[in-house]
Motif scaffolding. Structure first.
Motif, mmCIF file in Angstrom:
data_model
loop_
_atom_site.group_PDB
_atom_site.id
_atom_site.type_symbol
_atom_site.label_atom_id
_atom_site.label_comp_id
_atom_site.label_asym_id
_atom_site.label_seq_id
_atom_site.Cartn_x
_atom_site.Cartn_y
_atom_site.Cartn_z
ATOM 1 N N ALA A 40 -1.277 -8.030 3.329
ATOM 2 C CA ALA A 40 -1.200 -6.734 4.011
ATOM 3 C C ALA A 40 -1.542 -5.588 3.062
ATOM 4 N N ALA A 41 -1.039 -5.658 1.830
ATOM 5 C CA ALA A 41 -1.311 -4.575 0.887
ATOM 6 C C ALA A 41 -2.799 -4.501 0.550
ATOM 7 N N ILE A 42 -3.443 -5.665 0.389
ATOM 8 C CA ILE A 42 -4.883 -5.690 0.104
ATOM 9 C C ILE A 42 -5.651 -5.104 1.288
ATOM 10 N N HIS A 43 -5.236 -5.502 2.481
ATOM 11 C CA HIS A 43 -5.879 -4.992 3.694
ATOM 12 C C HIS A 43 -5.737 -3.477 3.779
ATOM 13 N N LYS A 44 -4.525 -2.984 3.558
ATOM 14 C CA LYS A 44 -4.265 -1.546 3.655
ATOM 15 C C LYS A 44 -5.064 -0.778 2.609
ATOM 16 N N ALA A 45 -5.169 -1.352 1.410
ATOM 17 C CA ALA A 45 -5.925 -0.686 0.351
ATOM 18 C C ALA A 45 -7.402 -0.568 0.702
ATOM 19 N N TYR A 46 -7.961 -1.613 1.283
ATOM 20 C CA TYR A 46 -9.371 -1.560 1.701
ATOM 21 C C TYR A 46 -9.590 -0.490 2.761
#
Length: 646
Positions: free
Chosen positions: A419-425
């Motif tokens: 989720a954090a990687i997704h949100k960062a993108y």
């Protein structure tokens, strides 16, 4: 005269010269130990059938010929048919060498080349003309006959129908019968497809009746080259009766089916036939190759229609055995240490994981705990790693389903929060794009990035284990491009790409409650209940939107119907719409029109995706793989005019 003969199935690998030769030798040793004096090996068994453009390399056919010469001493005391490519008169032919007691008698050449569907034989080989015989000059100055040949060895006449020769209307067997053939050998490389086993039985038994000959059918076994699976079906028939049949599939390197036939029974049948027209005078037959051989005496056998285990199975059972064999050979021949699956908790990834477990169980049941040295694995946790990768749109239902299934299968399971990687993108691209991204205006990019952020992690896990990453797209999704490139399509092998979603869901329900026969007992996966109860969803939009696959597309039953009509049967959009009105007349006409337009638009738009999918298995005659079955332009008019006129 009684003759003890054998049909052989081989699991070969293209261009694996030491391995292919060793497997041929092992099969010949078993046939000899069983008392067989006439042995039929499969088509192109020395090189492997799936050499593709490597057939053009002189080194390929030259190396195959050296292997043939090395194998000749292994044929002493027998007559053996060996398939290989043969270069002659600046052309390559698909041939079958006949060796008797260690001596090469000649080369029978294939007359009808398979050039439809997944087959491209005319690309590499030339068809041998009917009734033509020539001399093949060898390096040492000697020559042997090649072409349309009938071999008379020790008073027994042996002819050939090489694979496709038996599938055409004008079968060579009819002329062989007129020339007095006692035995017809059919060395084949006949790929698996649903229901194909019954077709083979029919032309083998009918050939034995119509041609008055013992008919011997051999085939390849296993996943030879990547996409094609061979079921290893071996058949022997006489006088219109199936005398013997081998089991299909299996994980062994070879299989030998040996049986005794009475050649006088076939000769008598032709003598009784009012329509038999023998070719006279037989001694003037230019295509007759004679060889000396003392056939061993064989005790008389009782020749009637013997009960045979035909191996007829339902489509779910066939699918299971074909794909598990395909997976087993693929992982060992690619030298991978097992499999990795991104387990979403949905139907497709669940099916991929279950197939790996069934592969493990079936191979161990046949080969034992050590798997015959073919793969190295102490327990299943070493063979399969699964990972559930959650974003903020993932729900507890799929997370639980993935965990329960992985535990039931015995896989190594991990849960990764991306989720954090997704949100960062999303934040990074929104800033670069100059506006905050939202679901109303940026639906597709926001869905795709979720699928794509799952790819690097699962690839890394596969790399760490030196394992084969399985992608989970099915044929229905491939037809309309309902997949994210470099997301859920990531993988080195797509074992479900030859199967439509409607069948796949039926198979999962069958596996939950009935299951395949493995090691003499039914194997089920009750944990699939957590998967089967769900409505298929990509789970990429926020939960309150209630996203489902069929809501995004159309009911899978309808999608698969349109695909069959439009792609397999080549129907136009107007014709497809007319068929839909008949098959789904209870639906509003406006809805049927919408679905028709959606399919043809998405089909044309997404050919580039189908070009990039990982290799998959050929399982029926509706494959969408552009490299082996269904070619389509990447750029086209997209049926624009046809759809506007509906």
């Amino acid at each position: 005269m009684n003759l003890h003969l054998a049909a052989v199935a081989l699991n070969q690998t293209p261009l694996d010269w030491p391995g292919n030769e060793a497997r041929v030798r092992a099969a010949l040793d078993e046939a000899r130990a069983g008392g067989a004096s006439l042995v039929c090996l499969p088509e192109l068994c020395l090189t492997g059938y799936g050499c593709e453009d490597a057939f053009f390399a002189p080194a390929t056919w030259q190396r195959a010929w050296r292997m043939l010469e090395d194998l000749l001493p292994a044929t002493r005391g027998m007559v053996v048919a060996i398939g290989l490519p043969v270069f002659h008169q600046r052309a390559l032919f698909n041939g079958c060498a006949v060796a008797a007691d260690g001596e090469l008698l000649g080369i029978a050449a294939k007359k009808n080349l398979a050039g439809d569907g997944i087959h491209y034989e005319p690309r590499w080989f030339k068809r041998w003309p009917d009734g033509v015989r020539d001399e093949l000059r060898l390096d040492d100055g000697r020559s042997v006959p090649i072409g349309d040949l009938l071999f008379e060895v020790g008073g027994v006449k042996i002819g050939f129908e090489i694979c496709e020769d038996a599938w055409v209307a004008d079968r060579p067997g009819a002329k062989l019968a007129a020339r007095g053939a006692d035995v017809i050998l059919n060395p084949s490389a006949s790929h698996f497809a649903f229901g194909k086993a019954g077709i083979r039985r029919r032309f083998v038994t009918e050939g034995s009746r119509a041609f008055g000959a013992a008919y011997v059918y051999s085939n390849l076994l296993g996943n030879e080259a990547g996409r094609i699976i061979y079921d290893g079906q071996l058949l022997v028939a006489q006088n219109g009766h199936l005398v013997a049949e081998s089991p299909r599939f299996g994980f062994a390197d070879h299989r030998v089916l040996a049986v005794t036939v009475d050649l006088d029974a076939g000769r008598l049948a032709m003598a009784r036939s009012a329509n038999h027209r023998p070719q006279l005078p037989a001694t003037a037959d230019a295509g007759l190759v004679r060889g000396d051989f003392d056939w061993p005496e064989v005790a008389a056998a009782f020749h009637v229609a013997l009960p045979c285990d035909t191996g007829d199975e339902g489509q779910c059972e066939e699918f299971t055995h074909a794909v598990t064999l395909g997976l087993f050979d693929y992982v060992r021949k690619s030298r991978s240490n097992g499999f990795v699956v991104s387990l979403s908790g949905g139907a497709d990834s669940a099916a991929a994981a279950c197939l790996v477990r069934l592969m493990f169980d079936a191979a161990r049941a046949e080969l034992g705990d050590g798997f015959g040295g073919k793969i190295t694995a102490g327990d299943f946790a070493e063979v399969l790693l699964t990972a559930y990768q959650s974003t903020e749109n993932s729900g507890p239902v799929t997370r639980n389903a993935a965990r329960v299934l992985a535990e039931a299968l015995g896989a190594t399971h991990r849960e990764l929060d991306v989720a954090a990687i997704h949100k960062a993108y999303v934040g990074m691209i929104g800033e670069a794009y100059g506006e905050e991204l939202n679901w109303e205006e940026h639906d597709i990019p926001l869905q795709n990035i979720q699928a794509r952020v799952r790819s690097p992690g699962i690839w890394m896990l596969a790399n760490l284990r030196n394992a084969l990453l399985l992608s989970t797209s099915n044929r229905s999704e491939a037809a309309v491009g309902y997949a994210t490139m470099d997301g859920d399509t990531s993988g080195g092998l797509a074992p479900l790409s030859g199967i439509d979603k409607h069948f796949l869901r039926e198979w999962l329900r069958w596996l939950e409650t009935t299951g395949p026969v493995i090691g003499g007992e039914r194997r089920t996966v009750p944990a699939l209940a957590a998967v089967n109860v769900q409505q298929p969803t990509a789970e990429l939009r926020p939960g309150e939107q209630g996203q489902t696959d069929e809501g995004d597309l159309m009911p899978y039953e309808v999608l698969d119907f349109i695909e069959g009509a439009a792609i397999r049967d080549r129907k136009s959009p107007r014709e497809v719409l007319g068929l839909l009105k008949v098959a789904f007349g209870d639906r509003p006409e406006a809805t049927l029109l919408q679905w028709t337009k959606r399919f043809f638009t998405l089909w044309s738009r997404n050919q580039w995706k189908r070009e990039r999918y990982a290799p998959g298995f050929h399982l029926d005659d509706e494959n969408l793989d552009p490299k082996t079955w269904c070619r389509w332009p990447i750029l086209s008019g997209g049926f624009r005019e046809e759809l506007e006129q509906l």
